[in-house]
Structure formats: C-alpha cells, structure tokens
Design an enzyme around this catalytic site. Structure first.
Site, PDB file in Angstrom:
ATOM      1  N   TYR A   8       0.846  -1.197   0.000  1.00  0.00           N
ATOM      2  CA  TYR A   8       0.000   0.000   0.000  1.00  0.00           C
ATOM      3  C   TYR A   8       0.881   1.246   0.000  1.00  0.00           C
ATOM      4  O   TYR A   8       1.108   1.863   1.044  1.00  0.00           O
ATOM      5  CB  TYR A   8      -0.916   0.003   1.229  1.00  0.00           C
ATOM      6  CG  TYR A   8      -1.677  -1.285   1.433  1.00  0.00           C
ATOM      7  CD1 TYR A   8      -2.550  -1.767   0.455  1.00  0.00           C
ATOM      8  CD2 TYR A   8      -1.515  -2.031   2.593  1.00  0.00           C
ATOM      9  CE1 TYR A   8      -3.241  -2.952   0.637  1.00  0.00           C
ATOM     10  CE2 TYR A   8      -2.208  -3.214   2.787  1.00  0.00           C
ATOM     11  CZ  TYR A   8      -3.070  -3.674   1.804  1.00  0.00           C
ATOM     12  OH  TYR A   8      -3.748  -4.851   1.992  1.00  0.00           O
ATOM     13  N   TRP A  64      -3.424   6.393   3.078  1.00  0.00           N
ATOM     14  CA  TRP A  64      -4.827   6.003   3.252  1.00  0.00           C
ATOM     15  C   TRP A  64      -5.441   6.787   4.407  1.00  0.00           C
ATOM     16  O   TRP A  64      -4.791   7.031   5.433  1.00  0.00           O
ATOM     17  CB  TRP A  64      -4.944   4.509   3.529  1.00  0.00           C
ATOM     18  CG  TRP A  64      -5.260   3.689   2.309  1.00  0.00           C
ATOM     19  CD1 TRP A  64      -6.480   3.199   1.938  1.00  0.00           C
ATOM     20  CD2 TRP A  64      -4.339   3.288   1.285  1.00  0.00           C
ATOM     21  NE1 TRP A  64      -6.365   2.512   0.750  1.00  0.00           N
ATOM     22  CE2 TRP A  64      -5.070   2.548   0.323  1.00  0.00           C
ATOM     23  CE3 TRP A  64      -2.972   3.478   1.080  1.00  0.00           C
ATOM     24  CZ2 TRP A  64      -4.486   2.003  -0.807  1.00  0.00           C
ATOM     25  CZ3 TRP A  64      -2.380   2.936  -0.042  1.00  0.00           C
ATOM     26  CH2 TRP A  64      -3.133   2.211  -0.974  1.00  0.00           C
ATOM     27  N   SER A  65      -6.707   7.123   4.261  1.00  0.00           N
ATOM     28  CA  SER A  65      -7.366   8.052   5.166  1.00  0.00           C
ATOM     29  C   SER A  65      -7.452   7.547   6.602  1.00  0.00           C
ATOM     30  O   SER A  65      -6.929   8.171   7.529  1.00  0.00           O
ATOM     31  CB  SER A  65      -8.765   8.371   4.636  1.00  0.00           C
ATOM     32  OG  SER A  65      -9.507   9.143   5.538  1.00  0.00           O
ATOM     33  N   TYR A 112      -0.113   0.147  -8.101  1.00  0.00           N
ATOM     34  CA  TYR A 112      -1.317  -0.015  -7.283  1.00  0.00           C
ATOM     35  C   TYR A 112      -2.545   0.183  -8.171  1.00  0.00           C
ATOM     36  O   TYR A 112      -2.574   1.075  -9.022  1.00  0.00           O
ATOM     37  CB  TYR A 112      -1.360   0.990  -6.118  1.00  0.00           C
ATOM     38  CG  TYR A 112      -2.576   0.793  -5.257  1.00  0.00           C
ATOM     39  CD1 TYR A 112      -2.572  -0.180  -4.270  1.00  0.00           C
ATOM     40  CD2 TYR A 112      -3.738   1.521  -5.469  1.00  0.00           C
ATOM     41  CE1 TYR A 112      -3.704  -0.411  -3.512  1.00  0.00           C
ATOM     42  CE2 TYR A 112      -4.873   1.294  -4.713  1.00  0.00           C
ATOM     43  CZ  TYR A 112      -4.850   0.325  -3.735  1.00  0.00           C
ATOM     44  OH  TYR A 112      -5.974   0.084  -2.996  1.00  0.00           O
ATOM     45  N   ASP A 167     -13.316  -4.266   3.499  1.00  0.00           N
ATOM     46  CA  ASP A 167     -13.608  -4.305   2.071  1.00  0.00           C
ATOM     47  C   ASP A 167     -14.522  -5.446   1.613  1.00  0.00           C
ATOM     48  O   ASP A 167     -15.492  -5.222   0.912  1.00  0.00           O
ATOM     49  CB  ASP A 167     -12.297  -4.394   1.284  1.00  0.00           C
ATOM     50  CG  ASP A 167     -11.355  -3.246   1.596  1.00  0.00           C
ATOM     51  OD1 ASP A 167     -11.583  -2.530   2.570  1.00  0.00           O
ATOM     52  OD2 ASP A 167     -10.382  -3.086   0.857  1.00  0.00           O
ATOM     53  N   TYR A 181      -9.070 -11.958   4.368  1.00  0.00           N
ATOM     54  CA  TYR A 181      -9.220 -10.518   4.549  1.00  0.00           C
ATOM     55  C   TYR A 181     -10.235 -10.185   5.644  1.00  0.00           C
ATOM     56  O   TYR A 181      -9.971 -10.413   6.817  1.00  0.00           O
ATOM     57  CB  TYR A 181      -9.553  -9.890   3.198  1.00  0.00           C
ATOM     58  CG  TYR A 181      -8.846  -8.578   2.926  1.00  0.00           C
ATOM     59  CD1 TYR A 181      -7.520  -8.398   3.246  1.00  0.00           C
ATOM     60  CD2 TYR A 181      -9.525  -7.521   2.337  1.00  0.00           C
ATOM     61  CE1 TYR A 181      -6.876  -7.190   2.994  1.00  0.00           C
ATOM     62  CE2 TYR A 181      -8.880  -6.312   2.072  1.00  0.00           C
ATOM     63  CZ  TYR A 181      -7.562  -6.158   2.416  1.00  0.00           C
ATOM     64  OH  TYR A 181      -6.929  -4.970   2.172  1.00  0.00           O
ATOM     65  N   GLU A 220      -0.453  -7.214   9.326  1.00  0.00           N
ATOM     66  CA  GLU A 220      -1.659  -6.487   8.908  1.00  0.00           C
ATOM     67  C   GLU A 220      -2.888  -7.058   9.609  1.00  0.00           C
ATOM     68  O   GLU A 220      -3.728  -6.334  10.121  1.00  0.00           O
ATOM     69  CB  GLU A 220      -1.800  -6.607   7.390  1.00  0.00           C
ATOM     70  CG  GLU A 220      -2.971  -5.864   6.801  1.00  0.00           C
ATOM     71  CD  GLU A 220      -3.032  -6.011   5.278  1.00  0.00           C
ATOM     72  OE1 GLU A 220      -3.952  -5.408   4.674  1.00  0.00           O
ATOM     73  OE2 GLU A 220      -2.184  -6.714   4.696  1.00  0.00           O
TER      74      GLU A 220
END
Length: 636
Positions: free
Chosen positions: A66, A70-71, A120, A211, A395, A439
C-alpha cells in the site's frame, strides 16, 4: 532529556501541587491504561516501523502493498505517532486534510506522484479526481480517490493535540484542522443521509474499510461486475488469491467505483448504499472529539455533543438488533437489516452514551460463540465464527485486525470491563510482537496474514504501551483539563531508553514548565527551558536534545524545523464557527481560513500556515522516496 520528557516532567511537577479535574461518570476511553508487557524492545521496533514507512509528509500502511496515504490508516497512525513525535503526528493529519475536496469529503487515498501507476490499482488514472471530481471540488494539484473512509480524524486530532498541547498551540494545529474536520462531518451528515433516518450511508464497500466483509454480499449481488479484462489486480502480486477478495467481488467493486466516478462523484443515485454501525459510531466519537476541539479553541461544544447524542439514538433505533445481541448493517436500497454478524456491529461499544442494557448485550455477544473472545479467539474476529462465509484467512471474512480490536478494547474499558479490556490489550501486544506487526491475523492461532511491518499495527502498539499519570491534568499544565479523566503521560521512559538520560525527574534544563503561559498565545513563553527555536543551527546536533541511541523517538524528529515558527498568522480561534448558523461547521466552500483558493493549485498554505514539517504540501509526498519496484495491492 528530550522535549517530550521535559514537558512530561514539567507536568508531573505541576500536578503534584494542583487540584485535579472532576471526572465525568462515563466518557470515551481516550487513552490506554498501563501494560504489563515489557516496553523496551517492542516500543523501539514499533517506532522503527513508522520511521521506515514515513515518506516525508505522511506514512504509508505498507511500503510494498500500500504505497500511498490512506485516510483512516493515517488517523490510526497519528494516534500512535503522537507518543514518539507529536509534530510528525500533526503533519500526518495535515497532509491528509490538505487533499480534502471543496464539498468537504476527505478522500480515502492520497496518491504519491513518485509511485508508478502500475504499482497499485485502482490508480490515479482510474479515479481521474481532478477531472471527474471537478464539480465536487476535487483538488487540481494532487491526485486522490473519490470515495471516503471512516471518520476517525477528529478523534485522532484531539488525541494528537493532547499529546503536546504546547506544540499544538504554537503551530495553530487545532485552529488549522478544525474547519476542515467540521466540513468533513457536514459533508457526511448532509450528503450521505441516504436512508433519511439521520445516519450516514457508505456508497462502496471500500468506504467502510472492511472491504470484502460478508455484510456486503447481498447488496453487491445487485451490481453487475466489470469485465475481468478491464482491470489488473495488483494485490495478487503480493498476496495469495485465497486470502484476497474473489475476482467476482473485485469486478463489482470496480463497477461501483467507475459508475460513481462517471456520475461526477455525485451522491444519492448509486446501486449500493448501506448504513454501517462502525462508520456511524466513529462519526459519533469524532463528533464528541470535535466538541472538545471547539472548546479548546474558545467556542462552544454543546451543539456537537447534542448532535452526537442524537446520532447515538438514531444508531440504536435503526441498527440495533436485540435478537442478534449486536448492531447490524442496514441495506438502504434493499430496505432492511443485513443479517450478518460482523465486528462492525461491536465497534459502537466505543460510545459512552449507549444504554446499559445494550452495552451488556454487546459484551455477552463478544464473549459468546459468535466471536468467542477470551476463549477460542485471541483478538476480535472480523466476522461471525459460526457464519457460512467465515474464513480465518480471507481478509475481512474472519481474520482479526488490530485496529478493530483496539476500538473494541477502548469500548470495553469505557464501560468498565477492565479485565476483558486488559486481556485483549495484552493479546494485541503479544501478537504484534510475534507477528512482526502483521496487517491481520488468524483469530484462532494468531498466525500472521497480509503484510508485515504494517503502519496502524505498529502505531496502535505504541498507543497500548503507554502509561497513565496519576492525575487527570493535561501534560503541559496549561490549564486544559482531561475531560475523560484518563490522560496519559506516555511510555515508561525507564524501560524504553535505559541508556538515555534520567526521565523520571523534573525538567533539569530550565524553569518549571508549569509556569508557561496558560493562554497559549505568548509563543516566547512556550519553550523557555528548551533550545533557541528562533533560528537553530541546522548543521548542528539534534535540536530535540533526545538521546540518539533511542530510535523510538530521536529518529523521528531530527529534521523538523522550529515548530513554534510555523504558524503565527492564524485568526483568533475563538471566532471559529461563531458566524455560521449551522453548528456542524463552516460552509465547505470556505474551508481555507487563510483565503487561498480551495479548488486551486496551492495546497501548502491552508489555514494553519505550512502544512507539517518543512512546509510540506500534499503534492510533496515523495520526500523520503519509494522503491519503484514495489507493487501495491488493493485494499479499497
């Protein structure tokens, strides 16, 4: 003695002779209690991850997978960074908010222009923010996505301020970010109430942050997927296909995003609209935090607290499901609740205003067979252990994530479940250590999944390692009392830097910090015992005075300029929002308090002077460099 240690020592000296604030009965648990885990090695390693992922103006979640900003990652990262570099934590949020759109939305990705397009997907040429987003006020000089992520930012900004109020006030940090955060909330409340019941809807699964959660399966089933040949999945270059979203799901994600883009990022007409418990709970928590920020700036926070209470009531009315013992998502287009149990339905435990019978039911559900926390699982699973779609490695369809476990830990502590919170905190620290800051992990075994050296895992580890003070007074003794009654002094310095200077005593380099100007306006009084901030010799030694043997702190701030000189032009913060009849914040078209064109090219002077260390604007994200061979993967 470094600057943070000086400020902490000054505060300790101050609180021993002062009365403490009255503690409310219940508040959001802003800061963690002490950990029994040895802090030394883990703290230094976590700080090293953040240093490795730092680009010069922001922190990437992962260098390989990544490679952009990212926010909601940046919000969680700032919460951890505040313990080792408050200036860098402020810069993290300022860089993100510099890419805000004129309609108020904060994009979920801010792209680094130095990263190749094929590293990406979806890449900047897919989102076409500067052209497709023109009507919505997308910035012209930085490329972003067009969707959003959960609004953790005001909560992060408040915590970052509290880590070093003297630095924050000297830089005008809160005065600079407050109008942007207010506009961000206003966008969500005004543009995203698609169900008409007062709650915010997400218009894409990537917006909620989880996601490929099974919660999205039913709403996504109505979406025609984009042809597989129309896109290339970069995520599979770095992760096993069996751990990632399926090609069918991915095709639907791409179709939704492309349709939203082709409609000019206008809200209201898309096929996908879901009211999500975690997204709305984080908005409520951030609305409370924004009220505290307003009060710190001299404005009233009453209206924001009241709004947060109304949102909490709407959350209970629309998304609470007594039979499930938890909150469920609501399919706005389908017209009813989505019957999947996910960690998103447990995150509202964070909120102090929930009825006690609901908090008790949430705790029972967390410990029961569907999540089995403290029995069969080590961290909080992302999905129902008994659900048909459960997969411990795929995930958000079962694995446990550190950020959601951190939110649940805070919720448990907020509602007095200290033993359960302590056990969860200890499990998070052990797994962060043994998995090299993975992660996410298998909820049963703790096996590492996804990327290692992951940004928010390292950052939240730092947050969990920090210790409380004995009194509820803000660190720098500037008169801002800790409204939660649980403000913390930082890590045990005797454990974190055994070779460094004595951290336990008062400020040895000058006058007692408790004598600093309570109003925060006299900049000359902010650093009386520290080095001369007016013009430090850049070729000389580390101006922070920190022990260079401690990478957990000294490596992060060496090149930062004089923070007290960064913003002397801010308007009177007490005037913020007073002329605006809408208490949710200023008109998004007036985000830039310094008068620069919000839709125009220059993002480096937005309201609080230079954004971050060295005046880095959003277009200068490449400082520090990236390995151009890195290939990113999709995470929404």
């Amino acid at each position: 003695m470094d600057r943070t240690a000086q400020l902490t020592a000054g505060a300790t000296a101050h609180v021993t002779g002062r009365a403490t604030a009255r503690v409310p009965e219940r508040e959001i648990a802003y800061d963690p209690p002490p950990s029994a885990t040895s802090a030394t090695s883990l703290h230094v390693r976590a700080a090293a991850v953040l240093e490795a992922n730092w680009t010069g103006a922001s922190t990437v979640p992962s260098r390989s997978l990544y490679p952009h900003q990212w926010s909601w990652d940046s919000a969680f990262i700032a919460i951890g960074l505040r313990h080792v570099s408050p200036l860098r934590a402020q810069t993290e949020l300022e860089t993100l908010l510099a890419a805000q759109w004129a309609d108020g939305r904060v994009p979920h990705i801010v792209f680094n222009p130095s990263v190749p397009l094929d590293a990406y997907f979806p890449s900047p040429d897919f989102w076409r923010s500067s052209t497709a987003g023109r009507a919505a006020g997308a910035p012209r000089t930085v490329q972003t996505s067009g969707i959003v992520q959960p609004p953790v930012h005001a909560l992060a900004a408040w915590l970052v301020h509290r880590a070093d109020p003297v630095l924050s006030r000297a830089r005008g940090f809160l005065a600079g970010v407050y109008p942007r955060l207010a506009a961000w909330h206003r966008y969500l409340l005004h543009r995203r109430d698609l169900g008409g019941g007062g709650l915010v809807s997400v218009v894409h699964p990537w917006e909620q942050g989880m996601d490929n959660s099974p919660c999205w399966d039913a709403p996504l089933s109505r979406v025609t997927p984009a042809p597989a040949r129309s896109f290339r999945r970069a995520d599979l270059d770095h992760g096993a296909a069996e751990d990632r979203p399926t090609d069918l799901d991915y095709g639907r994600y791409v179709r939704l995003a492309a349709d939203y883009r082709d409609a000019g990022y206008a809200d209201g007409d898309g096929e996908f609209a879901v009211e999500d418990p975690a997204f709305n709970a984080l908005l409520i928590a951030s609305e409370h935090a924004l009220a505290h920020i307003a009060e710190e700036l001299g404005a009233a926070g009453t209206a924001r607290h009241a709004r947060a209470e109304r949102l909490t009531a709407a959350l209970v009315e629309r998304l609470w499901e007594p039979a499930a013992g938890m909150f469920l998502c609501r399919d706005v287009r389908g017209g009813g609740p989505i019957g999947e149990r996910s960690v998103t339905g447990l995150v509202p435990l964070l909120l102090p205003g929930l009825p006690r019978d609901i908090t008790a039911a949430l705790v029972r559900t967390l410990r029961g067979p569907h999540f089995s926390l403290g029995d069969r699982t080590r961290l909080v699973p992302s999905y129902d252990l008994l659900g048909e779609a459960f997969d411990p490695h795929r995930y958000w369809r079962g694995p446990a994530w550190f950020n959601t476990s951190w939110l649940v830990e805070r919720g448990l502590r907020t509602h007095g479940e200290r033993a359960a919170a302590g056990a969860l905190r200890d499990a998070m620290l052990r797994l962060a250590d043994t998995t090299d800051f993975a992660e996410y992990v298998d909820p049963y075994t703790g096996e590492a999944c996804g990327a290692t050296g992951f940004g928010w895992t390292a950052a939240l580890t730092l947050d969990l390692l920090h210790q409380p003070r004995e009194h509820g007074v803000s660190r720098t003794a500037t008169g801002t009392f800790d409204r939660s009654g649980s403000d913390w002094s930082g890590p045990d310095r005797s454990a974190l830097d055994r070779s460094g200077p004595d951290r336990s005593g008062p400020d040895r380099s000058g006058p007692d910090r408790s004598a600093s100007d309570r109003s925060g306006s006299d900049r000359s009084a902010l650093n009386r015992s520290g080095p001369d901030r007016s013009g430090p010799d850049r070729s000389g030694p580390d101006r922070s005075g920190s022990d260079q043997s401690n990478p957990g702190r000294s490596a992060l701030d060496r090149s930062n300029p004089d923070p007290s000189a960064l913003d002397r032009s801010n308007p009177d913060p007490s005037a913020l929002d007073r002329s605006n009849p809408d208490p949710s914040g200023p008109d998004p078209s007036g985000l830039n308090q310094s008068g620069s064109d919000r839709s125009g090219p220059d993002r480096s002077g937005l309201g609080s002077g230079d954004l971050g260390a060295g005046g880095l604007g959003a277009g200068d994200l490449g400082r520090g460099g990236f390995d151009r061979s890195d290939k990113g993967g999709d995470r929404g």
